[in-house]
Design an enzyme around this catalytic site. Sequence first.
Site, mmCIF file in Angstrom:
data_model
loop_
_atom_site.group_PDB
_atom_site.id
_atom_site.type_symbol
_atom_site.label_atom_id
_atom_site.label_comp_id
_atom_site.label_asym_id
_atom_site.label_seq_id
_atom_site.Cartn_x
_atom_site.Cartn_y
_atom_site.Cartn_z
ATOM 1 N N GLY A 40 0.840 -1.206 0.000
ATOM 2 C CA GLY A 40 0.000 0.000 0.000
ATOM 3 C C GLY A 40 0.871 1.250 0.000
ATOM 4 O O GLY A 40 0.625 2.201 -0.753
ATOM 5 N N HIS A 41 1.920 1.247 0.844
ATOM 6 C CA HIS A 41 2.831 2.401 0.865
ATOM 7 C C HIS A 41 3.545 2.546 -0.485
ATOM 8 O O HIS A 41 3.761 3.657 -0.971
ATOM 9 C CB HIS A 41 3.893 2.230 1.961
ATOM 10 C CG HIS A 41 3.339 2.253 3.355
ATOM 11 N ND1 HIS A 41 3.300 1.137 4.154
ATOM 12 C CD2 HIS A 41 2.831 3.270 4.087
ATOM 13 C CE1 HIS A 41 2.780 1.469 5.326
ATOM 14 N NE2 HIS A 41 2.485 2.751 5.313
ATOM 15 N N GLY A 152 -3.061 7.642 1.969
ATOM 16 C CA GLY A 152 -3.903 6.526 1.532
ATOM 17 C C GLY A 152 -5.364 6.776 1.890
ATOM 18 O O GLY A 152 -5.683 7.312 2.948
ATOM 19 N N LYS A 154 -7.260 4.517 2.682
ATOM 20 C CA LYS A 154 -7.667 3.571 3.734
ATOM 21 C C LYS A 154 -7.986 4.313 5.031
ATOM 22 O O LYS A 154 -8.924 3.989 5.739
ATOM 23 C CB LYS A 154 -6.600 2.514 3.980
ATOM 24 C CG LYS A 154 -7.225 1.325 4.672
ATOM 25 C CD LYS A 154 -6.305 0.453 5.434
ATOM 26 C CE LYS A 154 -5.502 1.021 6.502
ATOM 27 N NZ LYS A 154 -6.017 0.924 7.857
ATOM 28 N N GLN A 158 -8.699 10.530 8.154
ATOM 29 C CA GLN A 158 -7.405 11.225 8.229
ATOM 30 C C GLN A 158 -7.155 12.031 6.944
ATOM 31 O O GLN A 158 -6.694 13.183 6.985
ATOM 32 C CB GLN A 158 -6.289 10.200 8.436
ATOM 33 C CG GLN A 158 -4.889 10.781 8.272
ATOM 34 C CD GLN A 158 -3.797 9.776 8.598
ATOM 35 O OE1 GLN A 158 -3.454 9.590 9.745
ATOM 36 N NE2 GLN A 158 -3.240 9.124 7.592
HETATM 37 O O1 PAF Z 1 -1.151 7.305 8.287
HETATM 38 C C1 PAF Z 1 -0.078 7.308 8.919
HETATM 39 O O2 PAF Z 1 0.789 6.447 8.737
HETATM 40 C C2 PAF Z 1 0.138 8.381 9.984
HETATM 41 O O3 PAF Z 1 -1.050 8.721 10.627
HETATM 42 C C3 PAF Z 1 0.846 9.622 9.441
HETATM 43 C C4 PAF Z 1 -0.008 10.329 8.389
HETATM 44 C C5 PAF Z 1 2.192 9.237 8.841
HETATM 45 C C6 PAF Z 1 1.087 10.641 10.570
HETATM 46 O O4 PAF Z 1 1.896 10.093 11.564
#
Ligand code: PAF
Length: 283
Positions: A40-41, A152, A154, A158
């Site tokens: 995913g990353h 993402g 997902k 956020q």
């Molecule tokens: O989604 C994440 O991995 C974290 O919430 C993020 C955006 C890197 C902030 O620490």
Amino acid sequence: MPKSPLIVRTVPALRRALDGLRARKASIALVPTMGALHDGHVSLVRLAKRRARRVVVSIFVNPTQFAPSEDFGSYPRTWKADVARLAAEDVDLIWNPDVKTMYPDGFATRILTEGPAIAGLEDRFRPHFFGGVTTVVGKLFTQVRPDSAIFGEKDFQQLRVVTRMADDLDLGVRVIGSRTVRERDGLAMSSRNVYLSPEERRAAPVLFAAMKESARRLRAGDQFEPVMAGGIELITGAGFTVDYFEVRHAETLAPIASAMDGPLRILVAAKIGKTRLIDNIGV
Ligand code: PAF
């Protein structure tokens, strides 16, 4: 042959490295992560590469977005494998500050947002979470000053919270959402999937299945209440405890009464054993 990304751990070193990357006004995309990188990353990095000449990936497990009872201490940390993955993707720079660099002694500032951050979804169950995310992402944006940043879908709430913050504070960063990458059986990829026992892992695709079935029924014109109740029944039947399984407005995340008020998004959070999973789909 891709070269190893530059790794920097202090703000002055970051500034110097960014000056180099910005030569001839090259655009920069940032991919904020907490490491434990999975496919995913990698899809976020690939989208970043399509959007900008230079790609910076931050790896920082941010303590301020974890409650004391949560998994900050045990959050998976896979540094060597992460660097190898990012090298294979030809990433330019890894920004890897430690906690003292991000939050030096006396640190006393917090970015708090409203709107999607108080929609009554993740914020209801993790009230500390978005304050930690917006504060760290606000810092990452001002440290790296990227043209765009990839998040993402997902973590859909956020994504909405960070987009709102970047717009509200005129941070000059274009926040771009990237489609959720799923395992073959539908489970959304997440660094926390490693916590699942084999039995829990077998149950986990029910989240996607329940969302898909509910989306199908909503599109067919069924009433919200029985549709969402049906989804919850499916998920609890597979052994999960549901925190929420809701349909919301896809932009504002506000509750809505009818499909006419869309676009719609179904969002779920549920626990199995010690693991809490979240996911979402468009209707
Ligand atoms: O989604 C994440 O991995 C974290 O919430 C993020 C955006 C890197 C902030 O620490």
